[in-house]
Motif scaffolding. Structure first.
Motif, mmCIF file in Angstrom:
data_model
loop_
_atom_site.group_PDB
_atom_site.id
_atom_site.type_symbol
_atom_site.label_atom_id
_atom_site.label_comp_id
_atom_site.label_asym_id
_atom_site.label_seq_id
_atom_site.Cartn_x
_atom_site.Cartn_y
_atom_site.Cartn_z
ATOM 1 N N MET A 1 0.838 -1.207 0.000
ATOM 2 C CA MET A 1 0.000 0.000 0.000
ATOM 3 C C MET A 1 0.874 1.258 0.000
ATOM 4 S SD MET A 1 -2.993 0.972 -0.222
ATOM 5 C CE MET A 1 -3.531 2.654 -0.367
ATOM 6 N N GLU A 2 1.848 1.242 0.913
ATOM 7 C CA GLU A 2 2.762 2.378 0.996
ATOM 8 C C GLU A 2 3.446 2.587 -0.355
ATOM 9 O OE1 GLU A 2 6.368 2.057 3.468
ATOM 10 O OE2 GLU A 2 5.232 3.344 4.822
ATOM 11 N N GLU A 3 3.820 1.434 -0.983
ATOM 12 C CA GLU A 3 4.455 1.452 -2.284
ATOM 13 C C GLU A 3 3.551 2.123 -3.301
ATOM 14 O OE1 GLU A 3 7.268 0.092 -1.160
ATOM 15 O OE2 GLU A 3 7.752 1.196 -2.971
ATOM 16 N N PHE A 4 2.301 1.730 -3.280
ATOM 17 C CA PHE A 4 1.349 2.237 -4.262
ATOM 18 C C PHE A 4 1.178 3.748 -4.116
ATOM 19 C CE2 PHE A 4 -3.006 3.311 -5.535
ATOM 20 C CZ PHE A 4 -2.936 2.947 -6.872
ATOM 21 N N VAL A 5 1.058 4.214 -2.874
ATOM 22 C CA VAL A 5 0.884 5.651 -2.635
ATOM 23 C C VAL A 5 2.100 6.420 -3.148
ATOM 24 C CG1 VAL A 5 0.569 7.433 -0.890
ATOM 25 C CG2 VAL A 5 -0.636 5.269 -0.680
ATOM 26 N N GLN A 6 3.285 5.864 -2.891
ATOM 27 C CA GLN A 6 4.498 6.532 -3.377
ATOM 28 C C GLN A 6 4.500 6.623 -4.904
ATOM 29 O OE1 GLN A 6 7.503 7.624 -1.371
ATOM 30 N NE2 GLN A 6 7.556 8.755 -3.307
ATOM 31 N N HIS A 7 4.122 5.529 -5.577
ATOM 32 C CA HIS A 7 4.063 5.549 -7.037
ATOM 33 C C HIS A 7 3.042 6.564 -7.518
ATOM 34 C CE1 HIS A 7 6.914 2.514 -8.130
ATOM 35 N NE2 HIS A 7 6.353 1.593 -7.378
ATOM 36 N N LEU A 8 1.925 6.624 -6.807
ATOM 37 C CA LEU A 8 0.864 7.561 -7.159
ATOM 38 C C LEU A 8 1.394 8.989 -7.087
ATOM 39 C CD1 LEU A 8 -2.048 6.765 -7.814
ATOM 40 C CD2 LEU A 8 -2.688 7.492 -5.525
ATOM 41 N N LEU A 9 2.116 9.284 -5.998
ATOM 42 C CA LEU A 9 2.659 10.632 -5.817
ATOM 43 C C LEU A 9 3.705 10.940 -6.894
ATOM 44 C CD1 LEU A 9 3.093 10.867 -1.949
ATOM 45 C CD2 LEU A 9 1.557 12.214 -3.378
ATOM 46 N N ASN A 10 4.607 9.971 -7.158
ATOM 47 C CA ASN A 10 5.614 10.166 -8.208
ATOM 48 C C ASN A 10 4.945 10.486 -9.533
ATOM 49 O OD1 ASN A 10 7.512 9.442 -6.340
ATOM 50 N ND2 ASN A 10 7.870 7.395 -7.178
ATOM 51 N N GLY A 11 3.910 9.710 -9.848
ATOM 52 C CA GLY A 11 3.213 9.870 -11.121
ATOM 53 C C GLY A 11 2.539 11.227 -11.211
ATOM 54 N N LEU A 12 1.936 11.651 -10.108
ATOM 55 C CA LEU A 12 1.251 12.935 -10.051
ATOM 56 C C LEU A 12 2.254 14.069 -10.286
ATOM 57 C CD1 LEU A 12 -1.710 13.514 -9.493
ATOM 58 C CD2 LEU A 12 -1.102 14.037 -7.136
ATOM 59 N N ASN A 13 3.429 13.935 -9.659
ATOM 60 C CA ASN A 13 4.445 14.980 -9.785
ATOM 61 C C ASN A 13 4.973 15.076 -11.203
ATOM 62 O OD1 ASN A 13 4.229 15.457 -7.071
ATOM 63 N ND2 ASN A 13 5.816 13.982 -6.552
ATOM 64 N N LEU A 14 5.214 13.904 -11.813
ATOM 65 C CA LEU A 14 5.690 13.876 -13.187
ATOM 66 C C LEU A 14 4.602 14.448 -14.098
ATOM 67 C CD1 LEU A 14 8.089 12.926 -14.859
ATOM 68 C CD2 LEU A 14 6.960 10.730 -15.140
ATOM 69 N N GLY A 15 3.357 14.066 -13.812
ATOM 70 C CA GLY A 15 2.219 14.529 -14.603
ATOM 71 C C GLY A 15 2.074 16.038 -14.543
ATOM 72 N N ALA A 16 2.335 16.622 -13.369
ATOM 73 C CA ALA A 16 2.218 18.074 -13.222
ATOM 74 C C ALA A 16 3.219 18.781 -14.133
ATOM 75 C CB ALA A 16 2.458 18.463 -11.773
ATOM 76 N N VAL A 17 4.424 18.179 -14.284
ATOM 77 C CA VAL A 17 5.433 18.761 -15.176
ATOM 78 C C VAL A 17 4.913 18.763 -16.613
ATOM 79 C CG1 VAL A 17 7.738 18.430 -16.135
ATOM 80 C CG2 VAL A 17 7.349 18.068 -13.706
ATOM 81 N N TYR A 18 4.366 17.617 -17.041
ATOM 82 C CA TYR A 18 3.825 17.531 -18.399
ATOM 83 C C TYR A 18 2.687 18.528 -18.574
ATOM 84 C CZ TYR A 18 6.336 13.088 -18.833
ATOM 85 O OH TYR A 18 7.292 12.125 -18.878
ATOM 86 N N ALA A 19 1.826 18.630 -17.562
ATOM 87 C CA ALA A 19 0.659 19.497 -17.648
ATOM 88 C C ALA A 19 1.087 20.945 -17.865
ATOM 89 C CB ALA A 19 -0.175 19.372 -16.384
ATOM 90 N N LEU A 20 2.099 21.354 -17.115
ATOM 91 C CA LEU A 20 2.559 22.737 -17.183
ATOM 92 C C LEU A 20 3.047 23.091 -18.591
ATOM 93 C CD1 LEU A 20 2.696 24.923 -15.083
ATOM 94 C CD2 LEU A 20 5.020 24.232 -14.547
ATOM 95 N N ILE A 21 3.788 22.161 -19.211
ATOM 96 C CA ILE A 21 4.288 22.431 -20.564
ATOM 97 C C ILE A 21 3.139 22.314 -21.572
ATOM 98 C CG2 ILE A 21 6.067 21.847 -22.260
ATOM 99 C CD1 ILE A 21 7.599 20.484 -19.986
ATOM 100 N N ALA A 22 2.241 21.354 -21.334
ATOM 101 C CA ALA A 22 1.130 21.123 -22.260
ATOM 102 C C ALA A 22 0.233 22.356 -22.370
ATOM 103 C CB ALA A 22 0.324 19.909 -21.809
ATOM 104 N N LEU A 23 0.108 23.120 -21.277
ATOM 105 C CA LEU A 23 -0.740 24.314 -21.308
ATOM 106 C C LEU A 23 -0.277 25.290 -22.387
ATOM 107 C CD1 LEU A 23 -1.347 24.998 -17.505
ATOM 108 C CD2 LEU A 23 -3.091 24.585 -19.238
ATOM 109 N N GLY A 24 1.035 25.410 -22.579
ATOM 110 C CA GLY A 24 1.578 26.309 -23.590
ATOM 111 C C GLY A 24 1.210 25.873 -25.004
ATOM 112 N N TYR A 25 1.267 24.559 -25.252
ATOM 113 C CA TYR A 25 0.885 24.038 -26.570
ATOM 114 C C TYR A 25 -0.577 24.356 -26.854
ATOM 115 C CZ TYR A 25 4.969 21.103 -27.474
ATOM 116 O OH TYR A 25 6.226 20.651 -27.757
ATOM 117 N N THR A 26 -1.402 24.087 -25.847
ATOM 118 C CA THR A 26 -2.836 24.243 -25.995
ATOM 119 C C THR A 26 -3.215 25.697 -26.234
ATOM 120 O OG1 THR A 26 -3.615 22.275 -24.901
ATOM 121 C CG2 THR A 26 -4.848 24.262 -24.502
#
Lengths: 300, 386
Positions: A1-26
């Protein structure tokens, strides 16, 4: 469970980076229906602007929010000027040419900046100055949340809300929507089309500048080709969410980040990039307009 | 305007035909032998993700060549070093080596550090029968390309097994995780040989994860590694990625000892890895603390010329150049073939990185130095033989 939450957080953080750049394209796509491939290079130049600016002013001597804000400002100014120049000298002359010409020009500008960057900045990766110290905000067992991760996600969300407000509730926004709706009618109505497009590029490029500084603080290695992979993935994220749609860009970015992380976590780490581009093909086949592509309300 | 274009076209066609006829009947190596100076080509990553590799090697090579030229060159001929940057890209490496051989007519080629780029260039040198010496490419495939390809360093089966032995015997770790670079021949080879030896010694590889050159986020792989709870983490990769991996590993609370290979050797490692890299061990071509006289002389001369302490790749570059210079000097005639035979005959050469003997497979039999990252410097721990 702890593992899963950590992966979730990692993914969210990486996703936020993509989101920030994607806003400029859009942003640019929404107005010009042009996929501004040079956006990822504006992002790269933003990182170098922050790098040279912060080193020149010796901001690492007294790291903190002040130094951070100053670095951000320098990056945003340089990116805006660059964005304006690209618009003025590469895209404006092609305003009345077929869309394909502008698209190819965008790829050309992108390659030009990548290789010019290697000449001007050198192809050697540089270490981004730590103008703000990262620290752990929250820790429960092995799970932890870092300051930079929270900052990136909040900036992405604030930018999304801010852009929505700007487009829907301001005079500039109304002009942008009019230009997006019909270029010719807008001209006839006395709207300064070139001015509106310039504003769009300033906003889009500023977003790239903000993203550049935040991401460079998180992953302190910058080089002239750094925009390529992140730019590609952010572009996929924008398409995934529905290009031209701000909420779609953020949603797409976070889906990308999470799915990449989950592939690494539960399948194989070698499939990571294959997934990102596989996702693009799948979305284009099943839902060409993207997840939120139909929602006209926000489409600028 | 049209007239102008016509003139330009005519002139360029003329030039083209002249440059084609000039070489007719002569191979590049014959032209090289007829020159009044001795041309040596060097290709390396002067810029790019592994820029310090190319720059350090270049400094080592120049030190050797400048010293030789200062004492009169070889048989009265001056040595000219022609350096080409490949920007850390394999396709660029094969392009510049082709240029060195066919346009600059070099007698021999020195390079590369990274195995992937040596492997891209070696077939070209082999095809043109121009000897090539790699200072520090450790992947076994490099010299298997053909009988004109040499190296002056150990190979990965040895380096990998040395690190496995060090982990097992000296550090007494039992569970090791591996994080390797899928795009690098060096990384894949080293991981494979380490893993085989470590298992043979009774250890356990608890997790094996991949990344790709240029990645900057490793948290997914590291979170998975964390859950397997290793005593040590082996990262056979180059310094830029290693620095970022070390930072993120410590951020995630991974306490395992970090282990690596000669690809870590760069002043940039400390800059990017900061305190996260402290206490890590890696195998290298030399250590500054070595009491070998040749090593100490090299360090003294290097410092006098460049004002800083040389890293392992500079030492390996120096040795590659010295072995080549000796081969040219002792060769009965100035042909690539004669030079090749002399390189192959190198025995017990006392180099900056230790005694070098080129074996039947054109590799060097040498010991590996294990060093520890200590603040902003490296500390010599032990010397391990085959």
């Amino acid at each position: 469970m702890e593992e899963f939450v950590q992966h979730l957080l990692n993914g969210l953080n990486l996703g936020a980076v993509y989101a920030l750049i994607a806003l400029g394209y859009t942003m640019v796509y929404g107005v010009l229906q042009l996929i501004n491939f040079a956006h990822s290079e504006v992002y790269m130049v933003g990182a170098f602007a922050g790098f040279y600016g912060a080193n020149f002013l010796r901001l690492t001597d007294k790291p903190g929010w002040g130094a951070f804000a100053l670095t951000l400002l320098m990056s945003v100014v340089v990116c805006s000027v660059l964005g304006l120049c690209i618009e003025r000298f590469a895209y404006r002359p092609l305003r009345n040419a077929p869309k394909l010409n502008a698209l190819i020009t965008a790829i050309g500008v992108s390659l030009f900046l990548q290789f010019a960057g290697q000449v001007v900045f050198g192809a050697t990766p540089q270490f981004f100055p730590q103008v703000l110290e990262d620290r752990t905000l929250f820790q429960a067992g092995a799970i932890q949340i870092q300051l930079f991760d929270v900052t990136i996600l909040s900036v992405a969300l604030i930018a999304m809300a801010g852009l929505h407000y700007l487009i829907q509730y301001t005079r500039t926004g109304m002009a942008i929507r009019a230009v997006s709706f019909s270029f010719r009618s807008a001209t006839l109505m006395g709207i300064n089309v070139n001015g509106v497009i310039a504003v769009t590029f300033i906003i889009g490029s500023s977003l790239a500048g903000i993203a550049a500084v935040l991401v460079a603080l998180k992953y302190p290695k910058i080089d002239p080709l750094m925009g390529m992979l992140y730019g590609m993935k952010a572009f996929v994220a924008a398409v995934l969410g529905g290009i031209g749609n701000f909420r779609g860009a953020v949603l797409g970015g976070i889906i990308m980040g999470l799915s990449e992380e989950m592939v690494v976590a539960y399948l194989s780490s070698s499939l990571r990039d294959a997934l990102a581009f596989g996702l693009l093909i799948f979305i284009l086949l099943v839902r060409p307009s993207g997840l939120l592509g139909q929602m006209k309300v926000e489409k600028v | 305007m049209r007239r102008f274009i016509r003139i330009v076209t005519t002139v360029s066609v003329l030039f083209l035909s002249v440059s084609c006829t000039k070489n007719s009947g002569q191979t590049p190596s014959q032209i090289a032998a007829a020159l009044t100076e001795i041309r040596i080509g060097q290709f390396g990553s002067m810029t790019g993700g592994e820029a310090t590799f190319g720059q350090s090697t270049d400094k080592g090579i120049r030190l050797a060549i400048d010293a030789k030229n200062a004492s009169g060159g070889i048989k009265g001929k001056k040595i000219v070093l022609i350096t080409e940057d490949n920007q850390g890209k394999p396709d660029e490496a094969s392009a510049v080596v082709k240029k060195l051989i066919t346009q600059d007519n070099v007698l021999a080629v020195l390079g590369e550090v990274a195995s992937t780029r040596s492997l891209a260039a070696a077939p070209i040198a082999q095809k043109n029968k121009i000897p090539m010496i790699s200072p520090s490419s450790t992947n076994p495939k490099v010299t298997k390309v053909g009988d004109y390809i040499f190296r002056v360093c150990f190979i990965d089966p040895f380096q990998g097994s040395v690190m496995a032995r060090f982990a097992n015997d000296n550090l007494k770790v039992k569970k090791v995780a591996i994080l390797k670079d899928l795009k690098s021949d060096y990384s894949l080879g080293l991981a494979e040989f380490f893993s085989a030896k470590f298992k043979e010694l009774g250890g356990e590889i608890v997790s094996e994860q991949n990344f790709q050159t240029g990645d900057s986020d490793f948290k997914g792989q590291l979170t998975r590694i964390r859950s397997s709870n290793p005593d040590a983490l082996f990262i056979p990769a180059y310094y830029t990625e290693v620095g970022l991996i070390a930072r993120q590993a410590r951020q995630l609370g991974i306490k395992a000892v970090l282990l690596g290979g000669d690809g870590w050797d760069s002043p940039k490692l400390f800059e990017i890895g900061e305190t996260a890299i402290n206490g890590a061990y890696f195998s290298n071509h030399y250590a500054t603390e070595s009491n070998n006289l040749a090593t100490q002389n090299f360090i003294k001369n290097f410092k006098a010329k460049y004002n800083h302490t040389p890293d392992g790749l500079a030492a390996a570059g120096y040795d590659a150049a010295m072995i080549l210079i000796n081969a040219i000097e002792t060769a009965p005639e100035l042909t690539p073939e004669a030079i090749r035979n002399q390189i192959a005959a190198t025995k017990n050469y006392d180099g900056a990185t230790g005694k070098i003997t080129i074996n039947g497979e054109r590799n060097a039999d040498k010991d590996a130095f294990i060093v520890k990252v200590d603040g902003k410097g490296l500390k010599f721990i032990t010397l391990l033989g085959p």
